[in-house]
Scaffold this motif. Structure first.
Motif, short mmCIF file in Angstrom:
data_model
loop_
_atom_site.label_atom_id
_atom_site.label_comp_id
_atom_site.label_asym_id
_atom_site.label_seq_id
_atom_site.Cartn_x
_atom_site.Cartn_y
_atom_site.Cartn_z
N ARG A 1 8.29 7.54 16.72
CA ARG A 1 7.22 7.14 15.81
C ARG A 1 7.54 7.64 14.41
NH1 ARG A 1 1.85 6.33 18.33
NH2 ARG A 1 1.09 6.78 16.27
N PHE A 2 7.27 6.80 13.42
CA PHE A 2 7.40 7.23 12.04
C PHE A 2 6.06 7.82 11.62
CE2 PHE A 2 10.58 3.76 12.15
CZ PHE A 2 11.69 4.55 11.91
N SER A 3 6.12 8.86 10.82
CA SER A 3 4.90 9.51 10.34
C SER A 3 4.29 8.70 9.19
CB SER A 3 5.21 10.93 9.87
OG SER A 3 5.89 10.89 8.63
N THR A 4 3.15 9.17 8.72
CA THR A 4 2.51 8.52 7.58
C THR A 4 3.41 8.61 6.34
OG1 THR A 4 1.30 10.54 7.06
CG2 THR A 4 0.15 8.86 8.36
N ARG A 5 4.25 9.63 6.27
CA ARG A 5 5.16 9.74 5.11
C ARG A 5 6.02 8.49 4.98
NH1 ARG A 5 6.13 14.34 2.66
NH2 ARG A 5 8.34 13.91 2.39
N GLY A 6 6.66 8.10 6.05
CA GLY A 6 7.52 6.92 6.01
C GLY A 6 6.74 5.63 5.85
N ARG A 7 5.65 5.51 6.58
CA ARG A 7 4.84 4.29 6.51
C ARG A 7 4.23 4.12 5.13
NH1 ARG A 7 2.18 6.32 11.10
NH2 ARG A 7 0.21 5.76 10.17
N TYR A 8 3.63 5.18 4.60
CA TYR A 8 3.02 5.09 3.28
C TYR A 8 4.08 4.89 2.20
CZ TYR A 8 -1.44 6.84 5.22
OH TYR A 8 -2.59 7.00 5.93
N GLY A 9 5.23 5.51 2.38
CA GLY A 9 6.32 5.32 1.42
C GLY A 9 6.72 3.86 1.32
N VAL A 10 6.81 3.19 2.46
CA VAL A 10 7.13 1.76 2.45
C VAL A 10 6.02 0.99 1.76
CG1 VAL A 10 7.49 -0.28 3.91
CG2 VAL A 10 8.64 1.89 4.48
N GLN A 11 4.77 1.34 2.02
CA GLN A 11 3.65 0.66 1.37
C GLN A 11 3.69 0.85 -0.15
OE1 GLN A 11 0.59 2.12 4.46
NE2 GLN A 11 -0.34 0.31 3.53
N ILE A 12 4.00 2.06 -0.60
CA ILE A 12 4.11 2.32 -2.05
C ILE A 12 5.16 1.41 -2.65
CG2 ILE A 12 4.86 3.97 -3.81
CD1 ILE A 12 3.83 6.21 -1.90
N MET A 13 6.33 1.38 -2.02
CA MET A 13 7.45 0.62 -2.55
C MET A 13 7.15 -0.88 -2.58
SD MET A 13 9.62 2.91 -3.43
CE MET A 13 11.18 2.06 -3.63
N VAL A 14 6.51 -1.38 -1.54
CA VAL A 14 6.14 -2.80 -1.52
C VAL A 14 5.12 -3.09 -2.62
CG1 VAL A 14 5.02 -4.63 -0.18
CG2 VAL A 14 6.74 -3.17 0.90
N ASP A 15 4.16 -2.21 -2.78
CA ASP A 15 3.15 -2.40 -3.82
C ASP A 15 3.80 -2.42 -5.20
OD1 ASP A 15 0.91 -1.42 -5.81
OD2 ASP A 15 -0.14 -2.11 -4.03
N LEU A 16 4.71 -1.50 -5.45
CA LEU A 16 5.40 -1.47 -6.75
C LEU A 16 6.19 -2.76 -6.95
CD1 LEU A 16 6.71 2.22 -6.95
CD2 LEU A 16 4.72 1.22 -8.10
N ALA A 17 6.82 -3.26 -5.89
CA ALA A 17 7.57 -4.51 -6.00
C ALA A 17 6.64 -5.69 -6.28
CB ALA A 17 8.37 -4.75 -4.71
N GLN A 18 5.50 -5.71 -5.60
CA GLN A 18 4.55 -6.81 -5.79
C GLN A 18 3.99 -6.84 -7.21
OE1 GLN A 18 1.86 -5.82 -2.55
NE2 GLN A 18 2.33 -7.78 -1.58
N HIS A 19 3.86 -5.67 -7.83
CA HIS A 19 3.23 -5.59 -9.15
C HIS A 19 4.22 -5.24 -10.26
CE1 HIS A 19 -0.08 -5.26 -6.28
NE2 HIS A 19 -0.71 -5.98 -7.17
N ALA A 20 5.48 -5.51 -10.02
CA ALA A 20 6.53 -5.19 -11.00
C ALA A 20 6.31 -5.90 -12.33
CB ALA A 20 7.91 -5.54 -10.43
#
Length: 147
Positions: A2-21
């Protein structure tokens, strides 16, 4: 595994930054609001992403964070390894510790764990932020498969 919230949230941050670049630097508050995550927790993750060269910070009143590379150049495995460490189901098959146990040379089950590690790494390394943006489609605010 299982990946922790660190990895999952990190992916969400990166996707959000990409979406709003296109919007310029993005504040962590806006990421936290859109993704329904704790801003305080994101503040703990972003310095590690910055240190790894995945995001950069912009100071000033209109400051915030943005991707340090193009979305095609950042894969999900990069993000997860920065925040979680090596991706491996058991300690004896981490990329950095090949000889962690006295049984390493003759362990019958080790090869199973090596194959599991390699499969997981192959998947997360084959998916870029750009791939996730395409998957999300136009507007793409809902990337529910990372919840």
């Amino acid at each position: 595994m299982r990946f922790s919230t660190r990895g999952r949230y990190g992916v969400q941050i990166m996707v959000d930054l990409a979406q709003h670049a296109a919007d310029g630097p993005v504040s962590l508050k806006s990421v936290a609001d859109r993704q329904k995550l704790s801003e305080h927790y994101l503040e703990q993750l972003v310095p590690e992403l910055r240190k790894a060269g995945l995001v950069r910070s912009i100071r000033g009143p209109q400051g915030g964070y943005e991707l340090a590379k193009r979305p095609e150049q950042i894969n999900i495995g990069d993000v997860i390894r920065v925040l979680e460490g090596p991706i491996a189901p058991v300690e004896c098959v981490t990329q950095s510790e090949e000889d962690c146990c006295q049984k390493t040379d003759f362990c019958v089950t080790r090869e199973v764990w090596v194959k599991v590690r390699d499969s997981i790494n192959g998947v997360v390394d084959s998916i870029s932020l750009a791939d996730l943006l395409k998957e999300a489609g136009s507007g793409g605010e809902n990337l529910g498969f990372f919840q």
